[in-house]
Design a protein around this motif. Structure first.
Motif, PDB file in Angstrom:
ATOM      1  N   GLU A   1      45.474  51.169  45.367  1.00 44.53           N
ATOM      2  CA  GLU A   1      45.299  49.728  45.145  1.00 44.53           C
ATOM      3  C   GLU A   1      46.590  49.117  44.612  1.00 44.53           C
ATOM      4  O   GLU A   1      47.236  49.687  43.732  1.00 44.53           O
ATOM      5  CB  GLU A   1      44.180  49.488  44.124  1.00 44.53           C
ATOM      6  CG  GLU A   1      42.800  49.935  44.565  1.00 44.53           C
ATOM      7  CD  GLU A   1      42.159  49.005  45.584  1.00 44.53           C
ATOM      8  OE1 GLU A   1      42.716  47.927  45.853  1.00 44.53           O
ATOM      9  OE2 GLU A   1      41.098  49.378  46.133  1.00 44.53           O
TER      10      GLU A   1
ATOM     11  N   GLU B   1      27.512  57.136  49.845  1.00 50.49           N
ATOM     12  CA  GLU B   1      27.455  56.524  51.172  1.00 50.49           C
ATOM     13  C   GLU B   1      26.400  57.178  52.046  1.00 50.49           C
ATOM     14  O   GLU B   1      26.357  58.406  52.159  1.00 50.49           O
ATOM     15  CB  GLU B   1      28.811  56.682  51.887  1.00 50.49           C
ATOM     16  CG  GLU B   1      29.781  55.591  51.550  1.00 50.49           C
ATOM     17  CD  GLU B   1      31.082  55.696  52.351  1.00 50.49           C
ATOM     18  OE1 GLU B   1      31.666  54.651  52.635  1.00 50.49           O
ATOM     19  OE2 GLU B   1      31.524  56.806  52.671  1.00 50.49           O
TER      20      GLU B   1
ATOM     21  N   TYR C   1      35.807  47.828  61.487  1.00 46.42           N
ATOM     22  CA  TYR C   1      34.725  48.555  62.157  1.00 46.42           C
ATOM     23  C   TYR C   1      33.393  47.807  62.148  1.00 46.42           C
ATOM     24  O   TYR C   1      32.425  48.265  62.729  1.00 46.42           O
ATOM     25  CB  TYR C   1      34.521  49.918  61.476  1.00 46.42           C
ATOM     26  CG  TYR C   1      34.375  49.823  59.965  1.00 46.42           C
ATOM     27  CD1 TYR C   1      33.214  49.339  59.376  1.00 46.42           C
ATOM     28  CD2 TYR C   1      35.413  50.218  59.132  1.00 46.42           C
ATOM     29  CE1 TYR C   1      33.095  49.234  58.006  1.00 46.42           C
ATOM     30  CE2 TYR C   1      35.297  50.130  57.751  1.00 46.42           C
ATOM     31  CZ  TYR C   1      34.135  49.638  57.187  1.00 46.42           C
ATOM     32  OH  TYR C   1      34.014  49.536  55.838  1.00 46.42           O
TER      33      TYR C   1
ATOM     34  N   LEU D   1      29.289  44.860  44.443  1.00 42.85           N
ATOM     35  CA  LEU D   1      28.822  46.120  43.873  1.00 42.85           C
ATOM     36  C   LEU D   1      28.615  47.138  44.996  1.00 42.85           C
ATOM     37  O   LEU D   1      28.940  48.312  44.860  1.00 42.85           O
ATOM     38  CB  LEU D   1      27.494  45.857  43.136  1.00 42.85           C
ATOM     39  CG  LEU D   1      26.700  47.042  42.618  1.00 42.85           C
ATOM     40  CD1 LEU D   1      27.487  47.792  41.549  1.00 42.85           C
ATOM     41  CD2 LEU D   1      25.364  46.570  42.034  1.00 42.85           C
TER      42      LEU D   1
ATOM     43  N   ALA E   1      28.033  52.367  48.178  1.00 45.19           N
ATOM     44  CA  ALA E   1      28.140  51.837  46.807  1.00 45.19           C
ATOM     45  C   ALA E   1      29.147  52.652  46.018  1.00 45.19           C
ATOM     46  O   ALA E   1      29.165  53.879  46.103  1.00 45.19           O
ATOM     47  CB  ALA E   1      26.783  51.905  46.116  1.00 45.19           C
TER      48      ALA E   1
HETATM   49  N1  GAP Z   1      32.670  53.250  53.930  1.00 47.65           N
HETATM   50  C1  GAP Z   1      32.645  51.880  53.606  1.00 47.65           C
HETATM   51  C2  GAP Z   1      33.515  51.525  52.511  1.00 47.65           C
HETATM   52  O1  GAP Z   1      34.297  52.321  52.052  1.00 47.65           O
HETATM   53  P1  GAP Z   1      34.148  49.556  50.926  1.00 47.65           P
HETATM   54  O2  GAP Z   1      33.484  48.215  50.722  1.00 47.65           O
HETATM   55  O3  GAP Z   1      35.598  49.560  51.166  1.00 47.65           O
HETATM   56  O4  GAP Z   1      33.355  50.233  52.092  1.00 47.65           O
HETATM   57  C3  GAP Z   1      32.490  50.816  49.327  1.00 47.65           C
HETATM   58  O5  GAP Z   1      33.825  50.475  49.669  1.00 47.65           O
HETATM   59  C4  GAP Z   1      32.244  50.580  47.863  1.00 47.65           C
HETATM   60  O6  GAP Z   1      33.187  51.330  47.094  1.00 47.65           O
HETATM   61  C5  GAP Z   1      32.434  49.131  47.389  1.00 47.65           C
HETATM   62  O7  GAP Z   1      31.255  48.380  47.560  1.00 47.65           O
HETATM   63  C6  GAP Z   1      32.755  49.320  45.929  1.00 47.65           C
HETATM   64  O8  GAP Z   1      31.568  49.476  45.176  1.00 47.65           O
HETATM   65  C7  GAP Z   1      33.503  50.642  45.914  1.00 47.65           C
HETATM   66  N2  GAP Z   1      34.966  50.463  45.837  1.00 47.65           N
HETATM   67  C8  GAP Z   1      35.806  50.143  46.826  1.00 47.65           C
HETATM   68  N3  GAP Z   1      37.087  50.111  46.396  1.00 47.65           N
HETATM   69  C9  GAP Z   1      37.042  50.425  45.078  1.00 47.65           C
HETATM   70  C10 GAP Z   1      38.024  50.569  44.068  1.00 47.65           C
HETATM   71  N4  GAP Z   1      39.321  50.426  44.305  1.00 47.65           N
HETATM   72  N5  GAP Z   1      37.621  50.904  42.812  1.00 47.65           N
HETATM   73  C11 GAP Z   1      36.311  51.088  42.554  1.00 47.65           C
HETATM   74  N6  GAP Z   1      35.353  50.985  43.474  1.00 47.65           N
HETATM   75  C12 GAP Z   1      35.688  50.666  44.724  1.00 47.65           C
END
Ligand code: GAP
Length: 452
Positions: A179, A196, A244, A262, A319
């Motif tokens: 990030e 997931e 996707y 969330l 999640a």
């Molecule tokens: N496979 C689908 C996927 O990865 P995403 O919305 O990028 O989708 C899923 O990520 C979930 O992971 C998010 O809804 C969030 O809760 C969590 N998430 C994503 N990036 C995050 C981060 N940098 N730190 C904490 N949680 C994170």
């Protein structure tokens, strides 16, 4: 309920041993956190609750635990190498870096300069050297989501379980994202866990299952202590959809810093299985897949009657464990006014999530008979396998109650001198602060009923 500020939660988490800054004694590594003695219990309880609801309580889902290190081809054909990026800008004055889409104005939040570079894509995937040669030619990615490992195991699971559509594969595991600006405590970190489910369905039924999983997930979160009215259902606009996704619903929660995602529930169509499948042109794939894969797998199912091969659609509730832990801590946090102007801090967790299920407290510290009776009761309660039961030999009953309110222990059982005479103990309830005396023989059933 809920904390007034993130700082309030961060302070409690550190003081009581839920969450610490990672690598802190060497100055810390940004965007990483460690779970302390209570944090690891809370996190494990949350993951177990998800697994129970996704795998054990359903008849159409299998589990999987795949490797974190991922072959570059997988993430090439999933589209992550080319598109999994955030827009990055550099400040030319102070050299800080920012996500362009998080800036309210094109001004550096650190020094106020407007001398920023144009946004450019910054890939979020972390990689590591793989194998004995260290010349950069042989590397693996640390997966950015568990999903791709689920897709590439689709045929393995199908062949070993003889499943028919619809069915799902559930996975909980670490994911890594570099990030640009990790922040807001656990909310945006660089190493986290995702829970997931990839649910494979007949193409024509995707909308039905998408709606089903949105409702299912709202219900599950409410069982974890986040009521329906605390979640906003947000349909992600087409322009913001991941590469996707045909349609994504985000469940938005009011975190202490802002209302943010969330969990996301996406209709991934046949994009992923299609992209990892050989001989794509023989199959009627609807999504614009990444073509010319070097995979040797046919990630499709054959219709028993027509013998026709088809690539299933995927509905994916995904999640973040860290965001779940943060939301649950925030929902559970409350400061109550007591008689006489005093206050108490309580984490009113649902009992199945509480890090400590029950504390057994000898009234007098180091009194041999009391400690022995308390130890014996602790062992009895521990053998129920409800989770952690703690022997709290601090000798100060008032302080012990306050400490256990603050870490969310639903029940405290006090062993005192009367116990030695009539085998009764005092049980104190975290939420009502009510106390009653019960026989030690009744204690296991009492605790079991309360915790379940
Ligand atoms: N496979 C689908 C996927 O990865 P995403 O919305 O990028 O989708 C899923 O990520 C979930 O992971 C998010 O809804 C969030 O809760 C969590 N998430 C994503 N990036 C995050 C981060 N940098 N730190 C904490 N949680 C994170």
């Amino acid at each position: 309920m809920a904390a007034k500020t993130m700082e309030e939660l961060v302070a409690l988490c550190k003081r009581r041993g839920f969450i610490y800054q990672s690598n802190e004694i060497y100055g810390g590594l940004q965007g990483l956190f460690d779970y302390g003695p209570l944090g690891v219990e809370l996190k494990n309880n949350l993951k177990q609750s998800w697994w129970r609801s996704m795998v054990y309580e359903r008849d159409d889902v299998e589990g999987l635990d795949a490797s974190i290190l991922t072959a570059p081809s997988v993430l090439k054909h999933s589209g992550h190498e080319d598109t999994f990026s955030d827009p990055l800008v550099d400040c030319r004055s102070c050299n800080s870096r920012w996500r362009a889409d998080h800036l309210k104005e094109l001004i550096c939040p650190s020094c106020g300069s407007s001398d920023l570079t144009d946004p450019r894509p910054f890939n979020l995937m972390l990689k590591t050297n793989f194998g004995p040669i260290d010349d950069g030619s042989s590397f693996a990615y640390l997966r950015p989501e568990t999903a791709q490992q689920t897709f590439i195991n689709f045929k393995n699971v199908l062949d070993s379980t003889s499943r028919n559509l619809p069915f799902g594969i559930a996975q909980i595991g670490k994911a890594f994202r570099n990030e640009v600006t990790p922040r807001n405590f656990l909310f945006r970190v660089r190493e986290f866990e995702i829970m997931e489910l990839e649910f494979f369905v007949e193409p024509g039924t995707a909308d039905h299952w998408h709606n089903f999983w949105v409702q299912n997930r709202i219900k599950w979160w409410s069982e974890q202590g986040i009521e329906k009215n605390k979640l906003d259902v947000y349909k992600v606009p087409d322009k913001d959809l991941a590469h996707y996704s045909e349609s994504t619903i985000d469940l938005m929660y009011k975190f202490p810093h802002a209302v943010e995602e969330l969990e996301g529930i996406a209709n991934r169509t046949d994009f992923d299985l299609g992209s990892h499948t050989k001989n794509q042109s023989d199959l009627n794939i609807k999504a614009k897949v990444i073509s010319n894969t070097n995979s040797n797998a046919k990630l499709a199912v054959q219709d028993k009657q027509t013998k026709e091969w088809k690539v299933p659609y995927v509905i994916e509730p995904a999640a973040g464990v860290e965001r779940g832990v943060l939301a649950i801590l925030n929902e559970a946090f409350k400061i109550e006014k007591l008689e006489g102007g005093k206050e108490r801090t309580v984490l009113a967790f649902k009992p199945h999530l509480a890090p400590i299920k029950a504390a057994v407290i000898p009234l007098k510290r180091n009194n041999e008979e009391l400690v022995q009776a308390a130890t014996s009761l602790k062992r009895k309660l521990q053998s129920l396998s409800l989770g952690r039961v703690l022997l709290e030999n601090s000798g100060n009953i008032g302080k012990s109650y306050r400490r256990h309110d603050e870490v969310g222990t639903p029940l405290c059982l006090t062993v005192d001198f009367q116990t030695l005479e009539d085998q009764t103990v005092t049980v104190r309830d975290r939420d009502t602060m009510g106390q009653e005396r019960i026989h030690v023989e009744e204690a296991p059933a009492y605790v079991k009923e309360h915790i379940n």
